[in-house]
Design a protein around this motif. Structure first.
Motif, short mmCIF file in Angstrom:
data_model
loop_
_atom_site.label_atom_id
_atom_site.label_comp_id
_atom_site.label_asym_id
_atom_site.label_seq_id
_atom_site.Cartn_x
_atom_site.Cartn_y
_atom_site.Cartn_z
N GLY A 92 -41.72 -13.28 8.71
CA GLY A 92 -40.98 -13.09 9.97
C GLY A 92 -39.89 -12.06 9.82
O GLY A 92 -39.75 -11.15 10.64
N ALA A 93 -39.10 -12.16 8.76
CA ALA A 93 -38.03 -11.19 8.52
C ALA A 93 -38.62 -9.81 8.26
O ALA A 93 -38.07 -8.79 8.71
CB ALA A 93 -37.18 -11.63 7.34
N TYR A 94 -39.73 -9.77 7.57
CA TYR A 94 -40.40 -8.49 7.29
C TYR A 94 -40.84 -7.82 8.58
O TYR A 94 -40.61 -6.64 8.80
CB TYR A 94 -41.59 -8.74 6.36
N LEU A 95 -41.46 -8.58 9.47
CA LEU A 95 -41.94 -8.03 10.73
C LEU A 95 -40.80 -7.62 11.65
O LEU A 95 -40.94 -6.69 12.43
CB LEU A 95 -42.87 -9.02 11.42
N ASP A 96 -39.68 -8.33 11.57
CA ASP A 96 -38.53 -7.96 12.40
C ASP A 96 -38.03 -6.56 12.07
O ASP A 96 -37.43 -5.91 12.91
CB ASP A 96 -37.39 -8.95 12.21
N GLY A 97 -38.31 -6.09 10.88
CA GLY A 97 -37.88 -4.75 10.46
C GLY A 97 -38.70 -3.62 11.02
O GLY A 97 -38.36 -2.46 10.86
N PHE A 98 -39.83 -3.92 11.70
CA PHE A 98 -40.67 -2.87 12.26
C PHE A 98 -40.03 -2.27 13.48
O PHE A 98 -39.51 -2.81 14.32
CB PHE A 98 -42.06 -3.40 12.62
#
Length: 72
Positions: A66-72
């Motif tokens: 989730g945190a990784y995808l928020d960075g997109f």
């Protein structure tokens, strides 16, 4: 998220909708380096990133997804 049986054209549909090639990461074989590479390609904007078989992503990677995808 797109769900459906293998071979039904999900990748093609995403690539056509994005008007660029799809870059697919196999969730079953993914590691942290692969996620970093997928993000780098997404930033370059050449290909549409996708994670296939997301439900097979290793638990140590899915915990922070989730945190990784928020960075997109």
């Amino acid at each position: 998220m797109i769900e459906g049986p293998r071979g039904t054209g999900r990748t093609t549909a995403v690539a056509r909708a994005a008007a660029r090639p799809a870059l697919i990461l196999d969730g079953a074989r993914a590691d942290a380096a692969a996620l970093i590479a997928l993000r780098r390609e997404a930033v370059l904007g050449v290909a549409q990133p996708m994670i296939a078989d997301l439900d097979r992503l290793p638990s140590e990677l899915s915990a922070g997804l989730g945190a990784y995808l928020d960075g997109f």
